[in-house]
Motif scaffolding. Structure first.
Motif, PDB file in Angstrom:
ATOM      1  N   PHE A   5      37.969 -12.281 -66.380  1.00 18.82           N
ATOM      2  CA  PHE A   5      36.774 -11.429 -66.339  1.00 18.82           C
ATOM      3  C   PHE A   5      35.536 -12.240 -65.950  1.00 18.82           C
ATOM      4  N   GLU A  53      24.452  -0.154 -69.995  1.00 23.09           N
ATOM      5  CA  GLU A  53      25.639  -0.886 -70.457  1.00 23.09           C
ATOM      6  C   GLU A  53      25.853  -2.080 -69.529  1.00 23.09           C
ATOM      7  N   GLY A  55      28.259  -4.899 -68.217  1.00 24.67           N
ATOM      8  CA  GLY A  55      29.712  -5.158 -68.175  1.00 24.67           C
ATOM      9  C   GLY A  55      30.470  -3.867 -68.416  1.00 24.67           C
ATOM     10  N   ASP A  78      27.943  -4.020 -63.538  1.00 20.12           N
ATOM     11  CA  ASP A  78      29.129  -4.887 -63.545  1.00 20.12           C
ATOM     12  C   ASP A  78      29.127  -5.706 -62.253  1.00 20.12           C
ATOM     13  N   ASP A 103      24.787  -9.058 -62.375  1.00 19.07           N
ATOM     14  CA  ASP A 103      25.231 -10.059 -63.351  1.00 19.07           C
ATOM     15  C   ASP A 103      24.307  -9.928 -64.559  1.00 19.07           C
ATOM     16  N   GLY A 104      24.908  -9.716 -65.735  1.00 14.52           N
ATOM     17  CA  GLY A 104      24.113  -9.484 -66.946  1.00 14.52           C
ATOM     18  C   GLY A 104      23.202 -10.634 -67.311  1.00 14.52           C
ATOM     19  N   HIS A 120      29.830  -3.814 -74.641  1.00 12.14           N
ATOM     20  CA  HIS A 120      31.124  -3.464 -75.243  1.00 12.14           C
ATOM     21  C   HIS A 120      32.222  -4.332 -74.630  1.00 12.14           C
TER      22      HIS A 120
HETATM   23  C1  LIG Z   1      36.769  -6.381 -70.971  1.00 17.29           C
HETATM   24  S1  LIG Z   1      35.803  -5.727 -69.711  1.00 17.29           S
HETATM   25  C2  LIG Z   1      34.909  -4.445 -70.580  1.00 17.29           C
HETATM   26  C3  LIG Z   1      34.577  -3.260 -69.712  1.00 17.29           C
HETATM   27  C4  LIG Z   1      33.957  -2.075 -70.462  1.00 17.29           C
HETATM   28  N1  LIG Z   1      32.780  -2.437 -71.193  1.00 17.29           N
HETATM   29  C5  LIG Z   1      34.977  -1.464 -71.397  1.00 17.29           C
HETATM   30  O1  LIG Z   1      34.882  -1.694 -72.598  1.00 17.29           O
HETATM   31  O2  LIG Z   1      35.903  -0.811 -70.915  1.00 17.29           O
HETATM   32  C6  LIG Z   1      34.558  -6.945 -69.434  1.00 17.29           C
HETATM   33  C7  LIG Z   1      33.657  -6.598 -68.264  1.00 17.29           C
HETATM   34  O3  LIG Z   1      32.637  -7.592 -68.139  1.00 17.29           O
HETATM   35  C8  LIG Z   1      32.353  -7.717 -66.766  1.00 17.29           C
HETATM   36  N2  LIG Z   1      31.634  -8.978 -66.509  1.00 17.29           N
HETATM   37  C9  LIG Z   1      32.136 -10.204 -66.230  1.00 17.29           C
HETATM   38  N3  LIG Z   1      31.142 -11.078 -66.011  1.00 17.29           N
HETATM   39  C10 LIG Z   1      29.975 -10.400 -66.174  1.00 17.29           C
HETATM   40  C11 LIG Z   1      28.605 -10.752 -66.059  1.00 17.29           C
HETATM   41  N4  LIG Z   1      28.230 -11.984 -65.736  1.00 17.29           N
HETATM   42  N5  LIG Z   1      27.689  -9.788 -66.266  1.00 17.29           N
HETATM   43  C12 LIG Z   1      28.047  -8.530 -66.575  1.00 17.29           C
HETATM   44  N6  LIG Z   1      29.340  -8.136 -66.697  1.00 17.29           N
HETATM   45  C13 LIG Z   1      30.293  -9.056 -66.503  1.00 17.29           C
HETATM   46  C14 LIG Z   1      33.729  -7.666 -66.116  1.00 17.29           C
HETATM   47  O4  LIG Z   1      33.664  -7.384 -64.730  1.00 17.29           O
HETATM   48  C15 LIG Z   1      34.395  -6.549 -66.939  1.00 17.29           C
HETATM   49  O5  LIG Z   1      34.222  -5.292 -66.337  1.00 17.29           O
END
Ligand SMILES: C[S@@+](CC[C@H](N)C(=O)[O-])C[C@H]1O[C@@H](n2cnc3c(N)ncnc32)[C@H](O)[C@@H]1O
Length: 269
Positions: A5, A53, A55, A78, A103-104, A120
């Motif tokens: 991820f 939200e 990610g 995301d 990117d968060g 989440h």
């Molecule tokens: C386990 S998934 C959770 C997805 C969603 N929140 C759910 O619960 O179904 C983690 C998510 O974090 C995202 N992610 C990875 N690096 C990130 C970043 N730097 N900023 C934001 N999101 C990110 C991934 O692409 C992925 O969709």
């Protein structure tokens, strides 16, 4: 191998399809739905709330958020365009949701522009959770709400005995799909350190015995990673997957992990 991820933009599309399906399977589990509505229910969303939200993956949490009466607008962020395109498809007919690539750790929104932010099952996967929390703090209005929920991955288990080889798949899954297995245990300190007022952590369990889905997928993903690294042969990998399916079909399967949620608020001034 680092958390997939954390490197989501480099993941091949076949694996992204598997991830998308696992995220939706997990979100549809009744125990996960109870957990999600329980912690989101602790947030007193102001009328006409604008919620972010970070990610969002395929968007199950964004879809849950937009069904809350006080919420007008939900934005899901995301880095994966592949997951976002699934999220857009699955959100058709849900008014008030939009998705953006980002990117968060560095987001393109104005200061104090959201009433609530949800993380989440994202913080465990991203190197630099402090950067995400500091960005979230910037984006929240004074008194704004933060909801964080994540898996306590060090509790993940498929073990039926001390020598159960399926636990090696579970360990391999955690090693290859999680950036920080102990994140939940540091969550209160991290959130407080970012300047929030935190409430006590709450704990939930995810357990699968009959008809397992999510925890059964740990076996395939963990075994594939062990084979790819050359730790085990492909024959042993297939045998472990077969053993998992046998337990699932004939009874005796056990998969478990604890989750925890945290509600926090930005100071009012
Ligand atoms: C386990 S998934 C959770 C997805 C969603 N929140 C759910 O619960 O179904 C983690 C998510 O974090 C995202 N992610 C990875 N690096 C990130 C970043 N730097 N900023 C934001 N999101 C990110 C991934 O692409 C992925 O969709």
């Amino acid at each position: 191998m680092p958390d997939v991820f954390a490197n989501i933009t480099k993941v091949p599309s076949e694996m992204l399809d598997v991830i998308a399906s696992v995220l939706e399977t997990r979100a549809a589990m009744p125990s996960q739905q109870d957990m999600i509505s329980s912690y989101l229910g602790e947030i007193d969303f102001p009328e006409k709330s604008r919620v972010l939200e970070v990610g969002c993956g395929t968007g199950p949490i964004c879809r849950a958020l937009v069904s809350i009466p006080n919420i007008n607008q939900v934005i899901g962020i995301d880095p994966s365009e592949h997951l976002l395109s699934k999220a857009r498809e699955l959100s058709e007919g849900h008014k008030g949701i939009s998705y953006q690539e980002g990117d968060g750790r560095k987001l393109d929104f104005e200061d104090s522009s959201f009433d609530a932010v949800i993380l989440h099952t994202t913080l465990t996967h991203v190197p630099g959770p402090e950067e995400i929390l500091s960005e979230v703090r910037r984006l929240l209005k004074p008194g704004g709400w933060l909801g964080v929920c994540d898996g306590d991955f060090d509790t993940a288990t498929l073990r039926l005995s001390n020598s159960d080889l399926l636990q090696a798949c579970c360990e391999s899954f955690v090693e290859n799909f999680v950036n920080d297995r102990y994140l939940v245990r540091k969550m209160s300190t991290l959130v407080q350190g970012a300047g929030f007022e935190v409430q006590p952590l709450k704990s939930y369990g995810l357990v699968e015995t009959l008809a397992p889905g999510l925890t059964l997928s740990w076996i395939d993903r963990g075994a594939d990673a062990l084979v790819q690294k050359g730790t085990i042969s492909s024959e042993l990998g297939e045998a472990l997957k077969k053993e998992g399916r046998k337990r699932a079909e004939q009874g005796g399967f056990f998969g478990y992990m604890a989750y925890a949620s945290l509600i926090a608020r930005a100071p009012t001034q």
